[in-house]
Every structure is written in structure tokens, then in C-alpha cells.
Scaffold this motif. Sequence first.
Motif, PDB file in Angstrom:
ATOM      1  N   GLU A 144       0.826  -1.204   0.000  1.00 30.86           N
ATOM      2  CA  GLU A 144       0.000   0.000   0.000  1.00 30.86           C
ATOM      3  C   GLU A 144       0.861   1.255   0.000  1.00 30.86           C
ATOM      4  O   GLU A 144       0.532   2.247  -0.668  1.00 30.86           O
ATOM      5  CB  GLU A 144      -0.939  -0.007   1.209  1.00 30.86           C
ATOM      6  CG  GLU A 144      -2.118  -0.976   1.060  1.00 30.86           C
ATOM      7  CD  GLU A 144      -2.964  -1.031   2.306  1.00 30.86           C
ATOM      8  OE1 GLU A 144      -2.474  -0.601   3.379  1.00 30.86           O
ATOM      9  OE2 GLU A 144      -4.114  -1.520   2.233  1.00 30.86           O
ATOM     10  N   ARG A 187       0.687   3.911  -3.107  1.00 26.76           N
ATOM     11  CA  ARG A 187       0.377   5.346  -2.972  1.00 26.76           C
ATOM     12  C   ARG A 187       1.408   6.187  -3.722  1.00 26.76           C
ATOM     13  O   ARG A 187       1.064   7.202  -4.348  1.00 26.76           O
ATOM     14  CB  ARG A 187       0.332   5.733  -1.498  1.00 26.76           C
ATOM     15  CG  ARG A 187      -0.934   5.293  -0.779  1.00 26.76           C
ATOM     16  CD  ARG A 187      -1.075   5.978   0.566  1.00 26.76           C
ATOM     17  NE  ARG A 187      -0.043   5.554   1.508  1.00 26.76           N
ATOM     18  CZ  ARG A 187      -0.165   4.521   2.341  1.00 26.76           C
ATOM     19  NH1 ARG A 187      -1.273   3.802   2.341  1.00 26.76           N
ATOM     20  NH2 ARG A 187       0.809   4.206   3.162  1.00 26.76           N
ATOM     21  N   SER A 226      -6.082   8.196 -11.348  1.00 28.74           N
ATOM     22  CA  SER A 226      -5.531   7.050 -10.632  1.00 28.74           C
ATOM     23  C   SER A 226      -5.511   5.778 -11.468  1.00 28.74           C
ATOM     24  O   SER A 226      -4.582   4.966 -11.349  1.00 28.74           O
ATOM     25  CB  SER A 226      -6.310   6.809  -9.336  1.00 28.74           C
ATOM     26  OG  SER A 226      -7.663   6.467  -9.610  1.00 28.74           O
ATOM     27  N   GLU A 282      -7.062  -0.673  -4.763  1.00 33.57           N
ATOM     28  CA  GLU A 282      -6.305   0.567  -4.694  1.00 33.57           C
ATOM     29  C   GLU A 282      -6.798   1.607  -5.700  1.00 33.57           C
ATOM     30  O   GLU A 282      -6.741   2.809  -5.444  1.00 33.57           O
ATOM     31  CB  GLU A 282      -4.809   0.293  -4.936  1.00 33.57           C
ATOM     32  CG  GLU A 282      -4.136  -0.516  -3.853  1.00 33.57           C
ATOM     33  CD  GLU A 282      -4.150   0.202  -2.507  1.00 33.57           C
ATOM     34  OE1 GLU A 282      -3.728   1.370  -2.461  1.00 33.57           O
ATOM     35  OE2 GLU A 282      -4.610  -0.401  -1.516  1.00 33.57           O
TER      36      GLU A 282
END
Length: 285
Positions: free
Chosen positions: A31, A35, A44, A73
Motif C-alpha cells: 500500500e 500510494r 488514478s 487501490e
Amino acid sequence: MNTSSSERGVSLGMPELPAPAYPDDVRARLETDAREIIARYPDSRSALLPLLHLVQSEEGHVTRTGMQFCADELELTTAEVTAVATFYTMYRRKPSGDYQVGVCTNTLCAVMGGDAIFESLQEHLGIGNGETTDDGSVTLEHIECNAACDFAPVVMVNWEFFDNQTPASARRLVDDLRAGRDVEPTRGARLCTFKDTARILAGFPDERPGAVDAGGSAGPASLVGLHLSRGEAAPARVVHPRPGPQDRTVHEPSPAEHLSSHDAPQETSASDPSHPAGPAAEEGE
């Protein structure tokens, strides 16, 4: 005696169970990396390709768990992620070796020996296309083009070039890989494992000393256009004149032969008086 559908191996169309989750420590680490990747893009979902490389660097191939992670995500469906992961051949869908050995079998490499190299490696390793050796070190595959025609036939290992190969040199290469010996590509950075390569392709720096400075260049044939654009004269070549019409021997095909456009010289409207050049009719007639 009647048998159940499960005993007969008949699928009842039951939905597949959800993908297992990563362990908490692995997910937390991924994670953090995700990011950083997502922050590079204004949208994204544009981060999907590098995210797939990221999860591939974790397990050596893109698993259902990895695709679920990417979907979570990026707020995509698993179907959207799967469509991308299955489209690009650079994403592996099953466990593969530490070293992905790709033999170019496209036209030029093939005629220069690529087909012979691929056949030799299959026999030498005892595996077929897309298969991995028992020790998990080498996965062999044929590749349509390595974009290195100047150096044909070409073999790539984890996307690094090994130029001007022969069946014998390719066999030595895979033997060295399996034995853990240092192997230097013809050009480019020295080899790392496929997982390490996947992480670099995800956009993270290659921290090995000297790896970034290592590089290669195109061969002379690829650079001809560049030299001409700079006004640099090409080296003189001796070109023998083509024979004139009076020097040509016209091949008379037998009735069994198949005529094609390559069986020159053929009659054309310019050379056949009975079929003069020019339109057969005016427009609309």
C-alpha cells in the motif's frame, strides 16, 4: 450406481471464491508503494500498469490476490484489472522462473537462427514454450520481436539483451543461469531476478551500483537514418549495375508452374501492345 456431479468432475457453475488477501505486513508495504505510484498520475486508473508490475514483483507473477489488490487501490472492478493483466504478455499468469529467457522468433531472427536456438533450448532444458525448469530458475518462451534486428538472432533474459546468439552460446547462457554464475548481457545493466526487474518496471529506482549508467546502443543499420538526417555522408558502396532488358533471360514457365507477381518480367499495359495504357472507359460509362 449413481455418482454425484462433483465425483464426475462436472462444474455446476458455482462462483469462484474470493482471492485470499495478502498478509497484513505485505499489504501494508504494498500500500505504501502503491500510494507513491498512484501519486504520479492525474487519473488514478492510469497507474494500473505499474501497479501490476508491483504485485508481480511480490510473487513473480500476477495472482488473483494481486489483481484484487490493484482493483481495491484504484477503485476498479476485478474484471477491469483482469482485462489488462491478460492482454499484455509481460504479466505472467502462473509461477515462473527467476530468469525469463525469451528467444526472438520473428522473421529476421528466425531466418538468422532464432528458430534453431529455440528448438535447441527446448531440448536442452526439457521444457516447452512458457514452461519452467524443475529448479524454478529458467522460464523459456518465444518472443515475436525484441526490437534488436541489427543484432539478430537475439535472446533476452529479464528484458536484457544477449546479441548475435547461436544454439551453443544460448545453451551455455542458460547453464550459467541455472548454476548461479555471473552472466553479463551484451549491453545494458547486469542481470537481476525477474521479481527485481518487475519492481524496476513499476517505476522504482534500480539501486544497484552502476546499473543506471550501464547502457547500450543501436547497431549501425539502425543509425543510418539518423546520420543522413544530420547530413553525414554514408560510406561509399560498390553497387553492380542491374542487367538491362537485353541481358535478361525470360523464364518460360511450364504448365505446372504457378505464376505470381514475382515471376518477372510479366506483361504490363506499358509493354503489351494489345493492352495499351490508359483508362478502359470514362467515368460513369
